[in-house]
Design an enzyme around this catalytic site. Structure first.
Site, PDB file in Angstrom:
ATOM      1  N   CYS A 157      75.577 -41.021  37.712  1.00  0.00           N
ATOM      2  CA  CYS A 157      74.522 -40.149  38.221  1.00  0.00           C
ATOM      3  C   CYS A 157      73.875 -39.340  37.096  1.00  0.00           C
ATOM      4  CB  CYS A 157      75.072 -39.222  39.297  1.00  0.00           C
ATOM      5  SG  CYS A 157      76.515 -38.294  38.751  1.00  0.00           S
ATOM      6  N   ARG A 202      65.619 -41.353  41.214  1.00  0.00           N
ATOM      7  CA  ARG A 202      65.781 -40.061  41.900  1.00  0.00           C
ATOM      8  C   ARG A 202      64.431 -39.584  42.424  1.00  0.00           C
ATOM      9  NH1 ARG A 202      69.669 -36.674  40.849  1.00  0.00           N
ATOM     10  NH2 ARG A 202      69.125 -35.974  42.933  1.00  0.00           N
ATOM     11  N   HIS A 238      76.287 -35.005  47.560  1.00  0.00           N
ATOM     12  CA  HIS A 238      75.052 -35.128  46.764  1.00  0.00           C
ATOM     13  C   HIS A 238      74.233 -36.300  47.347  1.00  0.00           C
ATOM     14  CE1 HIS A 238      72.268 -34.649  43.613  1.00  0.00           C
ATOM     15  NE2 HIS A 238      72.924 -35.146  42.597  1.00  0.00           N
ATOM     16  N   ARG A 253      70.275 -26.470  45.911  1.00  0.00           N
ATOM     17  CA  ARG A 253      71.429 -26.920  45.124  1.00  0.00           C
ATOM     18  C   ARG A 253      72.345 -25.728  44.932  1.00  0.00           C
ATOM     19  NH1 ARG A 253      72.068 -30.286  39.542  1.00  0.00           N
ATOM     20  NH2 ARG A 253      71.696 -31.908  41.062  1.00  0.00           N
ATOM     21  N   ASP A 272      81.475 -40.654  37.124  1.00  0.00           N
ATOM     22  CA  ASP A 272      80.835 -39.331  37.079  1.00  0.00           C
ATOM     23  C   ASP A 272      81.690 -38.453  36.161  1.00  0.00           C
ATOM     24  OD1 ASP A 272      79.339 -37.050  37.666  1.00  0.00           O
ATOM     25  OD2 ASP A 272      80.335 -36.680  39.587  1.00  0.00           O
ATOM     26  N   GLN A 296      71.226 -38.333  45.635  1.00  0.00           N
ATOM     27  CA  GLN A 296      71.638 -39.209  44.528  1.00  0.00           C
ATOM     28  C   GLN A 296      71.993 -40.609  45.050  1.00  0.00           C
ATOM     29  OE1 GLN A 296      72.065 -38.442  40.975  1.00  0.00           O
ATOM     30  NE2 GLN A 296      72.253 -40.671  40.921  1.00  0.00           N
TER      31      GLN A 296
HETATM   32  N1  NVA Z   1      79.890 -34.143  40.098  1.00  0.00           N
HETATM   33  C1  NVA Z   1      78.802 -33.686  39.277  1.00  0.00           C
HETATM   34  C2  NVA Z   1      77.519 -34.341  39.692  1.00  0.00           C
HETATM   35  C3  NVA Z   1      76.328 -33.977  38.855  1.00  0.00           C
HETATM   36  C4  NVA Z   1      75.067 -34.644  39.299  1.00  0.00           C
HETATM   37  C5  NVA Z   1      78.684 -32.174  39.381  1.00  0.00           C
HETATM   38  O1  NVA Z   1      78.741 -31.650  40.488  1.00  0.00           O
HETATM   39  O2  NVA Z   1      78.558 -31.522  38.349  1.00  0.00           O
HETATM   40  N1   CP Z   2      72.234 -36.504  38.799  1.00  0.00           N
HETATM   41  C1   CP Z   2      71.795 -35.243  38.920  1.00  0.00           C
HETATM   42  O1   CP Z   2      71.822 -34.649  39.986  1.00  0.00           O
HETATM   43  O2   CP Z   2      71.334 -34.686  37.760  1.00  0.00           O
HETATM   44  P1   CP Z   2      70.853 -33.180  37.539  1.00  0.00           P
HETATM   45  O3   CP Z   2      72.101 -32.328  37.568  1.00  0.00           O
HETATM   46  O4   CP Z   2      70.188 -33.189  36.212  1.00  0.00           O
HETATM   47  O5   CP Z   2      69.926 -32.815  38.658  1.00  0.00           O
END
Ligand code: NVA
Ligand code: CP
Length: 339
Positions: A270, A322, A133, A106, A229, A136
């Site tokens: 998400c 997930r 992502h 990540r 989101d 997800q």
């Molecule tokens: N768009 C959000 C998704 C989090 C799961 C981010 O990147 O923070």
């Molecule tokens: N939805 C998601 O990716 O959550 P986290 O940031 O908690 O992993």
């Protein structure tokens, strides 16, 4: 179906059949988990989880999924390794690939997860980058399938920052699986035209449709799913909140929007979500912007508390999924085809 040794970096690399296979496998693993049937198919393997950004769901899904499959797991957090500061991603890939059977990443740049995939020699799974992502989307689609019984033909609307990792990935997933995708946002927040064109090409084969509109009532009318989101994603500077609120405050998912959808429509997110003042950021933004944008005065940003807490909301089922879907991705890419 043989996905052994494949990277899971973007859904663009997977066919509709392969995605269906991963969803079927997730469903099977979920059933086994509920029935207490052990599925330690990957004993003696080890995986490493590399996180340059924070996470609750993705990290825990990978950890529990790996342990359920019998594997050992190492977590390396934003400050726990030499990567980036003293060691390149390319070198890190070649080190970790000699110790581990699979790598989750990540971070920020899509190029970094691609470099890990190219140089590590083991399967690499994208746990979120600024661009995509993909794990997800599997959880989201498993959830939609559980609720409606099918994916193809679902009228799916994503409201909010349509060019962030979620907007991009949901559009790709919809194109691959034959959903009718609508993105609702001001034009400034629509995805790159090149990615829209790619998805439209895929849609020609699958029966999906892709469209964007600035009109929230038009975009949510009679749909099956309303998804949103956060307005500001991880890694973006705090200063963008002002401009993002100006663009998106009127696109907050509220009861009026939900009532405009089908009567059996569901709400998805998400997570994490800002729907109250019980987070530091939610409180900070509410206090800063309450006079200019009254909608956010209670810390409700992209969704109201009423909607996320309503029976139409499936966000926690989605969060649980997930784990089942990530487990399926690890199993499919690490086990031999006939195991
Ligand atoms: N768009 C959000 C998704 C989090 C799961 C981010 O990147 O923070
Ligand atoms: N939805 C998601 O990716 O959550 P986290 O940031 O908690 O992993």
């Amino acid at each position: 179906m043989n996905l052994k040794n494949r990277n899971f970096i973007t859904l663009l690399d997977f066919t509709s059949e392969e995605i269906k296979y991963l969803l079927d496998l997730s469903q099977q693993l979920k059933k086994e988990k509920y029935a207490g049937i052990p599925h330690k198919h990957l004993q003696d393997k080890n995986v490493v989880l590399l996180f340059q950004k924070d996470s609750t769901r993705t990290r825990c899904a990978f950890e529990v999924g790996a342990m359920d499959l019998g594997m050992g797991v190492t977590y390396l957090g934003p400050n726990g390794s030499q990567m980036n500061k003293k060691e390149s991603v390319k070198d890190t890939a070649r080190v970790l690939g000699r110790m581990y059977d699979g790598i989750e990443f990540r971070g920020y740049k899509q190029e970094d997860v691609e470099a890990l995939g190219e140089y590590s020699g083991v399967p690499v799974w994208n746990g979120l980058t600024d661009q995509y992502h993909p794990t997800q989307i599997l959880a989201d689609f498993l959830t939609i399938q559980e609720v409606f019984g099918y994916l193809k033909g679902i009228k799916f609307t994503y409201v909010g920052d349509s060019r962030n990792n979620m907007g991009n990935s949901l559009m790709i997933g919809s194109a691959k699986m034959g959903l009718h995708f609508t993105g609702v946002a001001p034009k400034e927040l629509w995805p790159d035209q090149a990615l829209i064109d790619t998805c439209n090409k895929i849609a020609e084969e699958t029966g999906a449709t892709i469209r964007f509109t600035e009109d929230k009532m038009d975009g949510t009318n009679d749909v099956d799913v309303i998804y949103t989101d956060v307005w500001v994603s991880m890694g973006e500077p705090k200063e963008v909140w002002g401009e993002r609120l100006a663009l998106l405050h009127d696109y907050q998912v509220d009861k009026t929007m939900m009532d405009n959808a089908n009567s059996d429509a569901i709400f998805m997110h998400c997570l994490p979500a800002f729907h109250g003042k019980d987070t530091e950021v939610g409180k900070d933004m509410a206090d800063t912007f309450k006079d200019s944008y009254p909608r956010v005065k209670n810390g409700e940003m992209e969704v109201t508390d009423e909607v996320i807490e309503s029976p139409q909301s499936v966000v926690f089922q989605e969060a649980e999924n997930r784990m089942h879907t990530i487990k399926a991705v690890m199993l499919a890419t690490l086990r031999d085809a006939n195991e």
